[in-house]
Design a protein around this motif. Structure first.
Motif, short mmCIF file in Angstrom:
data_model
loop_
_atom_site.label_atom_id
_atom_site.label_comp_id
_atom_site.label_asym_id
_atom_site.label_seq_id
_atom_site.Cartn_x
_atom_site.Cartn_y
_atom_site.Cartn_z
N ILE A 1 0.82 -1.28 0.18
CA ILE A 1 -0.12 -0.21 0.12
C ILE A 1 0.82 1.22 0.06
O ILE A 1 0.57 2.35 -0.80
CB ILE A 1 -1.07 -0.06 1.17
N PRO A 2 1.78 1.59 0.77
CA PRO A 2 2.57 2.71 0.63
C PRO A 2 3.24 2.56 -0.62
O PRO A 2 3.51 3.89 -1.27
CB PRO A 2 3.86 2.54 1.83
N LEU A 3 3.91 1.77 -1.24
CA LEU A 3 4.43 1.84 -2.43
C LEU A 3 3.47 2.17 -3.51
O LEU A 3 3.73 2.98 -4.40
CB LEU A 3 5.06 0.34 -3.05
N LEU A 4 2.16 1.77 -3.47
CA LEU A 4 1.43 2.01 -4.54
C LEU A 4 0.74 3.48 -4.32
O LEU A 4 0.63 4.04 -5.35
CB LEU A 4 0.14 1.00 -4.37
N LEU A 5 0.79 3.96 -3.01
CA LEU A 5 0.23 5.29 -2.99
C LEU A 5 1.53 6.17 -3.54
O LEU A 5 1.07 7.25 -4.23
CB LEU A 5 -0.07 5.44 -1.36
N LYS A 6 2.77 5.77 -3.25
CA LYS A 6 3.64 6.76 -3.68
C LYS A 6 3.82 6.54 -5.34
O LYS A 6 3.88 7.91 -5.84
CB LYS A 6 5.01 6.23 -3.26
N ILE A 7 3.37 5.55 -5.91
CA ILE A 7 3.23 5.71 -7.43
C ILE A 7 2.31 6.60 -7.97
O ILE A 7 2.44 7.10 -8.79
CB ILE A 7 3.01 4.13 -7.89
N GLN B 1 13.98 -10.92 -7.11
CA GLN B 1 15.16 -10.87 -6.40
C GLN B 1 14.85 -10.48 -4.81
O GLN B 1 15.70 -9.53 -4.52
CB GLN B 1 16.04 -9.92 -7.14
N ASP B 2 14.14 -11.13 -4.12
CA ASP B 2 14.09 -10.62 -2.66
C ASP B 2 13.69 -9.59 -2.40
O ASP B 2 13.52 -9.08 -1.22
CB ASP B 2 15.25 -11.06 -1.83
N ARG B 3 13.03 -8.64 -3.41
CA ARG B 3 12.72 -7.27 -3.17
C ARG B 3 11.27 -7.09 -3.92
O ARG B 3 10.95 -7.70 -4.99
CB ARG B 3 13.62 -6.29 -3.90
N PRO B 4 10.48 -6.14 -3.26
CA PRO B 4 9.24 -5.88 -4.09
C PRO B 4 9.60 -5.15 -5.36
O PRO B 4 10.41 -4.46 -5.47
CB PRO B 4 8.35 -4.82 -3.19
N GLN B 5 8.86 -5.44 -6.30
CA GLN B 5 9.00 -4.77 -7.80
C GLN B 5 7.69 -4.01 -8.09
O GLN B 5 6.63 -4.70 -8.08
CB GLN B 5 9.35 -5.95 -8.58
N ILE B 6 7.94 -2.84 -8.72
CA ILE B 6 6.99 -2.19 -9.20
C ILE B 6 6.41 -2.62 -10.62
O ILE B 6 7.42 -2.86 -11.50
CB ILE B 6 6.94 -0.66 -9.07
N LEU B 7 5.19 -2.73 -10.94
CA LEU B 7 4.93 -3.25 -12.11
C LEU B 7 3.96 -2.32 -12.77
O LEU B 7 2.91 -1.89 -12.04
CB LEU B 7 4.02 -4.63 -12.22
N ILE B 8 4.19 -2.10 -13.96
CA ILE B 8 3.13 -0.95 -14.59
C ILE B 8 2.86 -1.47 -15.96
O ILE B 8 3.59 -2.02 -16.70
CB ILE B 8 4.07 0.45 -15.02
N ASN B 9 1.42 -1.48 -16.42
CA ASN B 9 1.10 -1.82 -17.67
C ASN B 9 0.74 -0.45 -18.44
O ASN B 9 -0.22 0.05 -18.28
CB ASN B 9 -0.03 -2.90 -17.50
N LEU B 10 1.73 -0.21 -19.12
CA LEU B 10 1.64 1.26 -19.70
C LEU B 10 0.43 1.31 -20.70
O LEU B 10 -0.31 2.63 -20.53
CB LEU B 10 2.95 1.59 -20.44
N SER B 11 0.14 0.45 -21.24
CA SER B 11 -1.33 0.64 -22.23
C SER B 11 -2.27 0.72 -21.42
O SER B 11 -3.17 1.55 -21.68
CB SER B 11 -1.26 -0.51 -23.25
N SER B 12 -2.42 -0.07 -20.21
CA SER B 12 -3.57 -0.05 -19.56
C SER B 12 -3.58 1.35 -18.72
O SER B 12 -4.81 1.95 -18.73
CB SER B 12 -3.54 -0.92 -18.46
N ALA B 13 -2.39 1.84 -18.39
CA ALA B 13 -2.44 3.05 -17.66
C ALA B 13 -2.83 4.28 -18.76
O ALA B 13 -3.93 5.08 -18.07
CB ALA B 13 -1.26 3.41 -17.16
N ARG B 14 -2.59 4.30 -19.83
CA ARG B 14 -2.89 5.34 -20.74
C ARG B 14 -4.44 5.11 -21.04
O ARG B 14 -5.14 6.15 -21.24
CB ARG B 14 -2.07 5.07 -22.05
#
Length: 166
Positions: free
Chosen positions: A23-29, A150-163
């Protein structure tokens, strides 16, 4: 015992990253969304979409709700954060919830596999930003997600969906 280590076919998607980390990551995004201020009203309203007929979905909604509650008093781009749990009972009911509660962001819990295409279509038509902690949902059309690599949270973006969601 060997079968326990194998992936289960037809298993519902799950969240590899705990809600309190996501949640903090998503809100930062969301702070990087140039259209967020135009989409949001005076508050940034998150609708946590879940399927009450699916145990993992309802449990995930509780965890996400707890993580959002912990963010109480925070703002995103100057907008106070509020959230609602929204049980998915159909696209028409979800659209009513968006309009009546001013939802600008959907958070999809695991267990929404059967409704995913309807929710994606609705988010694109209404310009509601979609996010999730289920990496497979991002591959299928949700805009923003969090996975694990790699043992860390990773941000995923679907650019075509975001557009498509503006």
């Amino acid at each position: 015992a060997i079968l326990l280590g194998l992936p289960v076919m037809g298993r519902p998607a799950d969240m590899p990253v705990p809600a309190e980390t996501q949640i903090p990551l998503l809100l930062k995004i969301l702070t990087y969304d140039r259209n967020l201020t135009a989409k949001a009203g005076t508050d940034l309203v998150v609708g946590v979409v879940f399927d009450s007929g699916n145990r993992s979905s309802a449990a995930a909604a509780d965890k996400v709700g707890t993580a959002l509650y912990a963010m109480k008093g925070r703002t995103v781009k100057g907008r106070p954060l509020t959230w609602f749990a929204v049980e998915y009972t159909g696209a028409a009911d979800l659209e009513k919830a968006v309009r009546s509660k001013g939802i600008g962001v959907f958070y999809l819990t695991p267990g929404n596999d059967a409704h995913l295409s309807d929710i994606i279509a609705l988010s694109r038509r209404l310009g509601v930003t979609s996010m999730t902690g289920v990496p497979d949902y991002v591959r299928q059309g949700i805009s923003i997600g969090v996975g694990y690599s790699q043992d860390r949270p990773q941000i995923l973006i679907n650019l075509s969906s975001a557009r498509a969601e503006r």
